[in-house]
Scaffold this motif. Structure first.
Motif, PDB file in Angstrom:
ATOM      1  N   GLN A   5       0.687  -1.432  -0.151  1.00 35.27           N
ATOM      2  CA  GLN A   5      -0.122   0.332   0.678  1.00 35.27           C
ATOM      3  C   GLN A   5       1.096   1.135   0.220  1.00 35.27           C
ATOM      4  O   GLN A   5       0.404   2.601  -0.772  1.00 35.27           O
ATOM      5  N   ILE A   6       1.457   1.253   0.474  1.00 31.59           N
ATOM      6  CA  ILE A   6       2.497   2.348   0.984  1.00 31.59           C
ATOM      7  C   ILE A   6       3.315   2.523  -0.177  1.00 31.59           C
ATOM      8  O   ILE A   6       3.977   3.855  -0.611  1.00 31.59           O
ATOM      9  N   LEU A   7       4.210   1.319  -1.238  1.00 28.79           N
ATOM     10  CA  LEU A   7       4.812   2.287  -2.329  1.00 28.79           C
ATOM     11  C   LEU A   7       3.564   2.539  -2.948  1.00 28.79           C
ATOM     12  O   LEU A   7       4.269   3.637  -3.866  1.00 28.79           O
ATOM     13  N   ALA A   8       2.655   2.619  -2.981  1.00 29.26           N
ATOM     14  CA  ALA A   8       1.425   3.230  -4.210  1.00 29.26           C
ATOM     15  C   ALA A   8       1.248   4.727  -3.780  1.00 29.26           C
ATOM     16  O   ALA A   8       0.919   5.626  -4.272  1.00 29.26           O
ATOM     17  N   ASP A   9       1.072   4.145  -1.970  1.00 26.01           N
ATOM     18  CA  ASP A   9       1.101   5.668  -1.897  1.00 26.01           C
ATOM     19  C   ASP A   9       2.392   7.122  -2.045  1.00 26.01           C
ATOM     20  O   ASP A   9       1.803   8.028  -2.126  1.00 26.01           O
ATOM     21  N   ILE A  10       3.168   6.363  -2.195  1.00 26.04           N
ATOM     22  CA  ILE A  10       4.471   7.173  -2.189  1.00 26.04           C
ATOM     23  C   ILE A  10       4.519   7.450  -3.122  1.00 26.04           C
ATOM     24  O   ILE A  10       4.429   8.709  -4.370  1.00 26.04           O
ATOM     25  N   MET A  11       4.037   6.267  -4.575  1.00 27.04           N
ATOM     26  CA  MET A  11       4.038   7.521  -5.985  1.00 27.04           C
ATOM     27  C   MET A  11       3.085   7.843  -6.286  1.00 27.04           C
ATOM     28  O   MET A  11       3.700   9.252  -7.176  1.00 27.04           O
ATOM     29  N   THR A  12       2.566   8.235  -5.302  1.00 31.19           N
ATOM     30  CA  THR A  12       0.307   8.894  -5.436  1.00 31.19           C
ATOM     31  C   THR A  12       1.225  10.349  -5.049  1.00 31.19           C
ATOM     32  O   THR A  12       1.060  11.095  -5.194  1.00 31.19           O
ATOM     33  N   MET A  13       1.999  10.297  -3.497  1.00 32.83           N
ATOM     34  CA  MET A  13       2.177  11.812  -3.047  1.00 32.83           C
ATOM     35  C   MET A  13       3.348  12.420  -3.899  1.00 32.83           C
ATOM     36  O   MET A  13       3.199  13.587  -4.642  1.00 32.83           O
ATOM     37  N   ARG A  14       3.885  11.770  -4.821  1.00 37.17           N
ATOM     38  CA  ARG A  14       4.791  12.099  -6.003  1.00 37.17           C
ATOM     39  C   ARG A  14       4.459  13.104  -6.686  1.00 37.17           C
ATOM     40  O   ARG A  14       4.288  13.798  -7.766  1.00 37.17           O
ATOM     41  N   GLU A  15       3.216  12.060  -7.839  1.00 38.00           N
ATOM     42  CA  GLU A  15       2.328  12.415  -9.041  1.00 38.00           C
ATOM     43  C   GLU A  15       1.500  13.671  -8.192  1.00 38.00           C
ATOM     44  O   GLU A  15       1.894  15.130  -9.104  1.00 38.00           O
ATOM     45  N   TYR A  16       1.043  14.033  -7.533  1.00 40.89           N
ATOM     46  CA  TYR A  16       0.266  15.153  -7.024  1.00 40.89           C
ATOM     47  C   TYR A  16       1.483  16.439  -6.131  1.00 40.89           C
ATOM     48  O   TYR A  16       0.590  17.457  -6.265  1.00 40.89           O
ATOM     49  N   LYS A  17       2.322  16.147  -5.496  1.00 37.86           N
ATOM     50  CA  LYS A  17       3.004  17.234  -5.055  1.00 37.86           C
ATOM     51  C   LYS A  17       4.991  17.257  -5.429  1.00 37.86           C
ATOM     52  O   LYS A  17       5.327  17.863  -4.665  1.00 37.86           O
ATOM     53  N   ARG A  18       4.846  15.931  -6.374  1.00 35.98           N
ATOM     54  CA  ARG A  18       6.615  16.344  -6.623  1.00 35.98           C
ATOM     55  C   ARG A  18       7.507  15.687  -5.730  1.00 35.98           C
ATOM     56  O   ARG A  18       8.154  14.800  -4.832  1.00 35.98           O
ATOM     57  N   ALA A  19       8.293  16.797  -4.568  1.00 35.49           N
ATOM     58  CA  ALA A  19       9.241  16.398  -3.736  1.00 35.49           C
ATOM     59  C   ALA A  19       8.900  16.053  -2.610  1.00 35.49           C
ATOM     60  O   ALA A  19       7.255  16.087  -2.201  1.00 35.49           O
ATOM     61  N   LEU A  20       9.708  14.774  -1.946  1.00 34.24           N
ATOM     62  CA  LEU A  20       8.490  14.496  -0.402  1.00 34.24           C
ATOM     63  C   LEU A  20       9.474  15.130  -0.086  1.00 34.24           C
ATOM     64  O   LEU A  20       8.576  14.986   1.148  1.00 34.24           O
ATOM     65  N   ARG A  21      10.335  14.960   0.366  1.00 30.73           N
ATOM     66  CA  ARG A  21      11.599  15.854   1.326  1.00 30.73           C
ATOM     67  C   ARG A  21      10.288  16.719   2.053  1.00 30.73           C
ATOM     68  O   ARG A  21       9.906  17.977   1.033  1.00 30.73           O
ATOM     69  N   HIS A  22      10.870  16.325   3.092  1.00 33.99           N
ATOM     70  CA  HIS A  22      10.109  17.924   3.850  1.00 33.99           C
ATOM     71  C   HIS A  22       8.540  17.743   3.959  1.00 33.99           C
ATOM     72  O   HIS A  22       7.736  18.895   4.368  1.00 33.99           O
ATOM     73  N   LEU A  23       7.666  16.786   3.452  1.00 36.17           N
ATOM     74  CA  LEU A  23       6.235  17.446   2.853  1.00 36.17           C
ATOM     75  C   LEU A  23       5.879  17.104   3.858  1.00 36.17           C
ATOM     76  O   LEU A  23       6.234  15.892   5.285  1.00 36.17           O
ATOM     77  N   ARG A  24       3.923  17.608   4.714  1.00 37.68           N
ATOM     78  CA  ARG A  24       3.848  17.188   5.951  1.00 37.68           C
ATOM     79  C   ARG A  24       3.327  15.877   6.279  1.00 37.68           C
ATOM     80  O   ARG A  24       2.138  16.477   4.933  1.00 37.68           O
ATOM     81  N   VAL A  25       3.255  14.917   6.323  1.00 28.04           N
ATOM     82  CA  VAL A  25       1.799  13.849   6.501  1.00 28.04           C
ATOM     83  C   VAL A  25       1.095  14.217   7.615  1.00 28.04           C
ATOM     84  O   VAL A  25       1.672  14.276   8.805  1.00 28.04           O
ATOM     85  N   ALA A  26      -0.376  14.490   8.002  1.00 26.56           N
ATOM     86  CA  ALA A  26      -0.927  13.968   8.834  1.00 26.56           C
ATOM     87  C   ALA A  26      -1.503  12.640   8.820  1.00 26.56           C
ATOM     88  O   ALA A  26      -2.405  12.017   7.853  1.00 26.56           O
ATOM     89  N   PHE A  27      -1.388  11.703   9.680  1.00 26.27           N
ATOM     90  CA  PHE A  27      -2.087   9.776   9.474  1.00 26.27           C
ATOM     91  C   PHE A  27      -3.465  10.750  11.278  1.00 26.27           C
ATOM     92  O   PHE A  27      -2.889  10.534  12.485  1.00 26.27           O
ATOM     93  N   ILE A  28      -4.750  10.171  10.774  1.00 25.25           N
ATOM     94  CA  ILE A  28      -5.556  10.205  11.490  1.00 25.25           C
ATOM     95  C   ILE A  28      -6.398   8.982  12.253  1.00 25.25           C
ATOM     96  O   ILE A  28      -7.104   9.146  11.123  1.00 25.25           O
ATOM     97  N   GLY A  29      -6.251   9.147  12.986  1.00 28.69           N
ATOM     98  CA  GLY A  29      -6.941   7.347  13.691  1.00 28.69           C
ATOM     99  C   GLY A  29      -6.165   6.773  13.874  1.00 28.69           C
ATOM    100  O   GLY A  29      -5.716   6.725  15.116  1.00 28.69           O
ATOM    101  N   ASP A  30      -6.456   5.307  13.402  1.00 27.84           N
ATOM    102  CA  ASP A  30      -5.460   4.035  14.510  1.00 27.84           C
ATOM    103  C   ASP A  30      -4.439   4.203  14.460  1.00 27.84           C
ATOM    104  O   ASP A  30      -3.885   3.740  13.065  1.00 27.84           O
TER     105      ASP A  30
END
Ligand code: NVA
Length: 313
Positions: A135-160
């Motif tokens: 799942q996370i491989l696809a997520d990193i691929m998706t973040m890169r498509e929408y946000k370009r640079a991954l470094r210093h991106l701010r990610v919030a996970f809410i829940g479990d």
């Protein structure tokens, strides 16, 4: 040479992940342009073992193998009975004498570890109670498509926090130097060992890990807002208790507005609208959930080619 397995996202280095996603990007582009890929995996068989239900993982691995000219064999919960009908060791030895790669979705992480211990071919964790690396491989691929640079991106996970997706997400994002905030209620924080490894990665790669009980603190200024079900497969008996514990952790429009205005919303699905996320947020313009789900296919194909050492041409 040692067989490479993917049991935890930490079994891959940053370099490995970038190599996988480079293959994924190329295959995705090829597919969009011509409707097909070269049959790089002709003659190869993937054996899929599911102890739990699956939609995206099953579809993406099966279709991925087909598009690359290989074959995927499905064993459902009623077929094998790992550790019940026969020992995991026996199943691993038999399956790996026939197939080229094994993917298993299991209840206990230990099962996939044991499969790998006795398998002669790569074993992929298609979700365990501890991690969900595919799942996370696809997520990193998706973040890169929408946000370009991954470094210093701010990610919030809410829940479990004590959840397969959360664990792999935090570890994977930390590998890329992102700033991750996890907001969970008391008693549902990440497993300490996972949080400690993520902190080590964060220190090494210039990111950070924050754990809080306040969703607002985590979401404020985020580029990516992520949530997952409050009741994971296998935790159904705790449903009532969990719905109560997580009630104040819904990603709704008001909370989403605390993130950056161009923030994206992500969810690994299946999603329970009205619980962890409102229908409004899930269906909003900021939501990238379907692109994220589609990328499971492309990421899986990159992973299979990487593990089977077929880099394409
Ligand atoms: N945490 C969820 C993920 C589903 C893909 C579960 O384990 O059910």
């Amino acid at each position: 040479m040692k067989t490479k397995h993917l049991l935890s996202i930490t079994d891959l280095s940053r370099r490995d992940i970038l190599a996988i996603l480079a293959i994924s990007d190329t295959l995705k582009r090829g597919m969009k342009k011509t409707g097909k890929n070269k049959h790089f995996l002709a003659g190869k068989t993937l054996i899929m073992v599911f102890e739990k239900p699956s939609l995206r993982t099953h579809a993406s691995f099966d279709i991925g193998m087909f598009q690359l000219g290989g074959h995927a064999l499905y064993f459902g919960p009623e077929h094998i009975g790992l550790g019940v009908r026969e020992p995991v060791e026996h199943a691993a030895k038999v399956l790996s004498s026939m197939g080229d790669v094994i993917m298993a979705r299991v209840y206990k992480h230990e099962t996939v570890v044991e499969l790998a211990r006795y398998s002669r071919v790569p074993v992929i964790n298609g979700l365990s109670d501890l991690e969900h690396p595919c799942q996370i491989l696809a997520d990193i691929m998706t973040m890169r498509e929408y946000k370009r640079a991954l470094r210093h991106l701010r990610v919030a996970f809410i829940g479990d926090g004590n959840n397969n997706v959360t664990h792999s997400l935090v570890l994977g994002c930390a590998l890329f130097g992102m700033h991750i905030a996890v907001a969970s209620p008391r008693g549902y924080a990440m497993r300490p060992g996972i949080a400690a490894t993520a902190r080590q990665f964060a220190a090494k790669y210039g990111g950070s890990i924050m754990e809080t009980q306040q969703p607002e603190v985590a979401i404020k200024g985020a580029d990516v807002v992520y949530t997952d079900t409050w009741v994971s497969m296998g935790a159904e008996k705790e449903k009532h208790k969990r719905l109560k514990a997580f009630r104040a952790y819904q990603v709704d429009e008001k909370r989403m507005a605390l993130a950056k205005s161009e923030a994206i919303f992500m969810h690994d699905m299946p999603a329970y609208l009205g619980n962890e996320v409102t229908k409004g947020v899930f269906d909003s313009k900021q939501s990238v959930v379907y692109a994220q789900a589609e990328n499971r296919l492309h990421a899986q194909k990159g992973l299979l080619m990487f593990l089977l050492k077929s880099r394409g041409k």
